[in-house]
Scaffold this motif. Structure first.
Motif, PDB file in Angstrom:
ATOM      1  N   ALA A  61       0.860  -1.193   0.000  1.00 55.54           N
ATOM      2  CA  ALA A  61       0.000   0.000   0.000  1.00 55.54           C
ATOM      3  C   ALA A  61       0.888   1.231   0.000  1.00 55.54           C
ATOM      4  CB  ALA A  61      -0.902   0.003   1.223  1.00 55.54           C
ATOM      5  N   THR A  62       0.281   2.361  -0.244  1.00 53.04           N
ATOM      6  CA  THR A  62       1.024   3.617  -0.115  1.00 53.04           C
ATOM      7  C   THR A  62       0.725   4.222   1.249  1.00 53.04           C
ATOM      8  OG1 THR A  62      -0.694   5.077  -0.987  1.00 53.04           O
ATOM      9  CG2 THR A  62       0.793   4.030  -2.601  1.00 53.04           C
ATOM     10  N   TRP A  63       1.498   5.203   1.610  1.00 49.92           N
ATOM     11  CA  TRP A  63       1.332   5.896   2.888  1.00 49.92           C
ATOM     12  C   TRP A  63      -0.027   6.582   2.995  1.00 49.92           C
ATOM     13  CZ3 TRP A  63       3.245   8.057  -1.398  1.00 49.92           C
ATOM     14  CH2 TRP A  63       2.857   9.348  -1.703  1.00 49.92           C
ATOM     15  N   ARG A  64      -0.724   6.757   1.873  1.00 53.91           N
ATOM     16  CA  ARG A  64      -1.990   7.490   1.851  1.00 53.91           C
ATOM     17  C   ARG A  64      -3.175   6.712   2.433  1.00 53.91           C
ATOM     18  NH1 ARG A  64      -0.374   8.054  -3.829  1.00 53.91           N
ATOM     19  NH2 ARG A  64       0.611  10.084  -4.116  1.00 53.91           N
ATOM     20  N   VAL A  65      -3.083   5.386   2.464  1.00 55.47           N
ATOM     21  CA  VAL A  65      -4.235   4.584   2.876  1.00 55.47           C
ATOM     22  C   VAL A  65      -4.429   4.632   4.387  1.00 55.47           C
ATOM     23  CG1 VAL A  65      -4.038   3.047   0.879  1.00 55.47           C
ATOM     24  CG2 VAL A  65      -2.955   2.409   3.039  1.00 55.47           C
ATOM     25  N   ASN A  66      -5.673   4.467   4.804  1.00 55.77           N
ATOM     26  CA  ASN A  66      -5.999   4.521   6.230  1.00 55.77           C
ATOM     27  C   ASN A  66      -5.420   3.352   7.016  1.00 55.77           C
ATOM     28  OD1 ASN A  66      -7.425   6.901   5.938  1.00 55.77           O
ATOM     29  ND2 ASN A  66      -9.360   5.840   5.538  1.00 55.77           N
ATOM     30  N   ASP A  67      -5.241   2.211   6.348  1.00 56.89           N
ATOM     31  CA  ASP A  67      -4.742   1.038   7.063  1.00 56.89           C
ATOM     32  C   ASP A  67      -3.260   0.759   6.787  1.00 56.89           C
ATOM     33  OD1 ASP A  67      -5.014   0.155   4.450  1.00 56.89           O
ATOM     34  OD2 ASP A  67      -5.875  -1.785   5.012  1.00 56.89           O
ATOM     35  N   ALA A  68      -2.476   1.794   6.535  1.00 55.00           N
ATOM     36  CA  ALA A  68      -1.042   1.619   6.269  1.00 55.00           C
ATOM     37  C   ALA A  68      -0.358   0.861   7.410  1.00 55.00           C
ATOM     38  CB  ALA A  68      -0.365   2.962   6.035  1.00 55.00           C
ATOM     39  N   ALA A  69      -0.806   1.071   8.622  1.00 50.94           N
ATOM     40  CA  ALA A  69      -0.202   0.395   9.780  1.00 50.94           C
ATOM     41  C   ALA A  69      -0.350  -1.124   9.702  1.00 50.94           C
ATOM     42  CB  ALA A  69      -0.829   0.913  11.070  1.00 50.94           C
ATOM     43  N   ASP A  70      -1.334  -1.615   8.946  1.00 50.94           N
ATOM     44  CA  ASP A  70      -1.582  -3.052   8.834  1.00 50.94           C
ATOM     45  C   ASP A  70      -0.865  -3.705   7.655  1.00 50.94           C
ATOM     46  OD1 ASP A  70      -3.341  -2.828  11.007  1.00 50.94           O
ATOM     47  OD2 ASP A  70      -5.024  -2.372   9.683  1.00 50.94           O
ATOM     48  N   GLN A  71      -0.196  -2.917   6.842  1.00 54.40           N
ATOM     49  CA  GLN A  71       0.413  -3.417   5.611  1.00 54.40           C
ATOM     50  C   GLN A  71       1.840  -3.916   5.847  1.00 54.40           C
ATOM     51  OE1 GLN A  71      -1.531  -3.623   2.901  1.00 54.40           O
ATOM     52  NE2 GLN A  71      -3.133  -2.695   4.166  1.00 54.40           N
ATOM     53  N   SER A  72       2.208  -4.982   5.145  1.00 51.72           N
ATOM     54  CA  SER A  72       3.575  -5.509   5.242  1.00 51.72           C
ATOM     55  C   SER A  72       4.577  -4.647   4.494  1.00 51.72           C
ATOM     56  CB  SER A  72       3.630  -6.939   4.693  1.00 51.72           C
ATOM     57  OG  SER A  72       2.840  -7.784   5.487  1.00 51.72           O
ATOM     58  N   ILE A  73       4.128  -4.068   3.379  1.00 49.09           N
ATOM     59  CA  ILE A  73       4.987  -3.165   2.589  1.00 49.09           C
ATOM     60  C   ILE A  73       4.236  -1.868   2.391  1.00 49.09           C
ATOM     61  CG2 ILE A  73       6.128  -2.759   0.369  1.00 49.09           C
ATOM     62  CD1 ILE A  73       6.334  -5.796   0.025  1.00 49.09           C
ATOM     63  N   VAL A  74       4.905  -0.761   2.718  1.00 46.83           N
ATOM     64  CA  VAL A  74       4.319   0.559   2.502  1.00 46.83           C
ATOM     65  C   VAL A  74       5.289   1.384   1.671  1.00 46.83           C
ATOM     66  CG1 VAL A  74       3.551   2.707   3.589  1.00 46.83           C
ATOM     67  CG2 VAL A  74       2.978   0.521   4.632  1.00 46.83           C
ATOM     68  N   LEU A  75       4.763   2.002   0.625  1.00 52.44           N
ATOM     69  CA  LEU A  75       5.530   2.931  -0.199  1.00 52.44           C
ATOM     70  C   LEU A  75       5.326   4.322   0.374  1.00 52.44           C
ATOM     71  CD1 LEU A  75       4.463   1.598  -3.711  1.00 52.44           C
ATOM     72  CD2 LEU A  75       6.371   0.842  -2.272  1.00 52.44           C
ATOM     73  N   ALA A  76       6.422   5.028   0.614  1.00 49.84           N
ATOM     74  CA  ALA A  76       6.346   6.329   1.272  1.00 49.84           C
ATOM     75  C   ALA A  76       7.293   7.322   0.614  1.00 49.84           C
ATOM     76  CB  ALA A  76       6.708   6.178   2.746  1.00 49.84           C
ATOM     77  N   ILE A  77       7.091   8.593   0.929  1.00 51.56           N
ATOM     78  CA  ILE A  77       7.996   9.641   0.460  1.00 51.56           C
ATOM     79  C   ILE A  77       8.559  10.450   1.636  1.00 51.56           C
ATOM     80  CG2 ILE A  77       6.981   9.801  -1.831  1.00 51.56           C
ATOM     81  CD1 ILE A  77       5.521  12.353  -0.848  1.00 51.56           C
ATOM     82  N   GLU A  78       8.091  10.170   2.827  1.00 56.85           N
ATOM     83  CA  GLU A  78       8.558  10.854   4.031  1.00 56.85           C
ATOM     84  C   GLU A  78       9.365   9.886   4.894  1.00 56.85           C
ATOM     85  OE1 GLU A  78       7.976  14.085   4.621  1.00 56.85           O
ATOM     86  OE2 GLU A  78       6.743  14.342   2.823  1.00 56.85           O
ATOM     87  N   GLU A  79       9.956  10.411   5.949  1.00 56.36           N
ATOM     88  CA  GLU A  79      10.785   9.609   6.848  1.00 56.36           C
ATOM     89  C   GLU A  79      10.003   8.739   7.821  1.00 56.36           C
ATOM     90  OE1 GLU A  79      13.753  11.622   9.067  1.00 56.36           O
ATOM     91  OE2 GLU A  79      14.724  12.447   7.303  1.00 56.36           O
ATOM     92  N   ASP A  80       8.717   8.944   7.955  1.00 56.35           N
ATOM     93  CA  ASP A  80       7.980   8.211   8.978  1.00 56.35           C
ATOM     94  C   ASP A  80       7.961   6.710   8.682  1.00 56.35           C
ATOM     95  OD1 ASP A  80       6.299   8.588   6.779  1.00 56.35           O
ATOM     96  OD2 ASP A  80       4.507   8.672   7.992  1.00 56.35           O
ATOM     97  N   ASN A  81       7.505   5.960   9.658  1.00 60.43           N
ATOM     98  CA  ASN A  81       7.473   4.510   9.568  1.00 60.43           C
ATOM     99  C   ASN A  81       6.036   4.061   9.864  1.00 60.43           C
ATOM    100  OD1 ASN A  81       7.934   1.780   9.654  1.00 60.43           O
ATOM    101  ND2 ASN A  81       9.523   1.866  11.212  1.00 60.43           N
ATOM    102  N   PRO A  82       5.133   4.207   8.891  1.00 61.27           N
ATOM    103  CA  PRO A  82       3.700   4.008   9.138  1.00 61.27           C
ATOM    104  C   PRO A  82       3.286   2.593   9.525  1.00 61.27           C
ATOM    105  CG  PRO A  82       4.108   4.315   6.802  1.00 61.27           C
ATOM    106  CD  PRO A  82       5.407   4.567   7.511  1.00 61.27           C
ATOM    107  N   ASN A  83       4.105   1.587   9.205  1.00 63.64           N
ATOM    108  CA  ASN A  83       3.727   0.200   9.504  1.00 63.64           C
ATOM    109  C   ASN A  83       4.670  -0.476  10.491  1.00 63.64           C
ATOM    110  OD1 ASN A  83       5.857   0.076   7.708  1.00 63.64           O
ATOM    111  ND2 ASN A  83       5.056  -1.677   6.579  1.00 63.64           N
ATOM    112  N   GLY A  84       5.487   0.298  11.186  1.00 66.57           N
ATOM    113  CA  GLY A  84       6.429  -0.285  12.142  1.00 66.57           C
ATOM    114  C   GLY A  84       7.423  -1.210  11.468  1.00 66.57           C
ATOM    115  N   ALA A  85       7.931  -0.794  10.311  1.00 59.73           N
ATOM    116  CA  ALA A  85       8.815  -1.629   9.489  1.00 59.73           C
ATOM    117  C   ALA A  85      10.126  -1.958  10.204  1.00 59.73           C
ATOM    118  CB  ALA A  85       9.105  -0.932   8.166  1.00 59.73           C
ATOM    119  N   HIS A  86      10.649  -3.138   9.882  1.00 62.29           N
ATOM    120  CA  HIS A  86      11.961  -3.580  10.346  1.00 62.29           C
ATOM    121  C   HIS A  86      13.041  -3.186   9.344  1.00 62.29           C
ATOM    122  CE1 HIS A  86       8.965  -6.530  11.841  1.00 62.29           C
ATOM    123  NE2 HIS A  86       9.614  -6.331  12.975  1.00 62.29           N
TER     124      HIS A  86
END
Length: 150
Positions: A61-86
């Motif tokens: 998913a992209t960072w824009r979706v409401n459930d980004a926190a539930d996604q295994s892979i998130v595409l982003a353009i900012e420094e944040d970590n919306p899905n608690g990535a390792h």
């Protein structure tokens, strides 16, 4: 300790290199953020990951979706970590985030044919070494297999 892998792309497109690396990350049970530098680039990568193979796709998913926190892979353009990535992949000369140390692994994909990308990768390498990260450099051999270089 954060491990930082530098992948030197020569005559290779990120679109061809990134999907297999993402697949390996998912196989290991890792959550991933892929950071690019523009919404347009993230959108293009978003479309590509759904269709890069005829027999498969990478759920993401992209960072824009409401459930980004539930996604295994998130595409982003900012420094944040919306899905608690390792793991965080940095493409298109995206800058190292302030919280590098919070990741198990950072993967920097850079275009070795682009002098600006090469200079940024060298600077990031120096920065990561100074921070005490475990830094490795990877380059493809003549058959396209990644080899660790010194």
């Amino acid at each position: 300790m954060t491990e930082v892998l530098f992948y030197h792309l020569q005559n290779m497109a990120v679109e061809n290199v990134l999907p297999p690396l993402l697949e390996k990350s998912l196989e290991r049970g890792w959550r991933v953020v892929v950071q690019s530098t523009s919404p347009e680039r993230a959108d293009a990568l978003d479309a590509h990951l759904w269709t890069y193979r005829d027999d498969s796709f990478l759920p993401h998913a992209t960072w824009r979706v409401n459930d980004a926190a539930d996604q295994s892979i998130v595409l982003a353009i900012e420094e944040d970590n919306p899905n608690g990535a390792h793991v965080r992949f940095l493409i298109d000369n995206a800058a190292l985030p302030q919280d590098c140390q919070s990741y198990e692994r950072m993967v920097w994909l850079f275009d070795g044919d682009d002098p600006d990308a090469l200079a940024l990768a060298r600077s990031a390498w120096t920065d990561c070494k100074a921070r005490g990260f475990d830094v490795t450099y990877w380059q493809a051999d003549e058959r396209g297999r990644w080899q660790r270089r010194n």
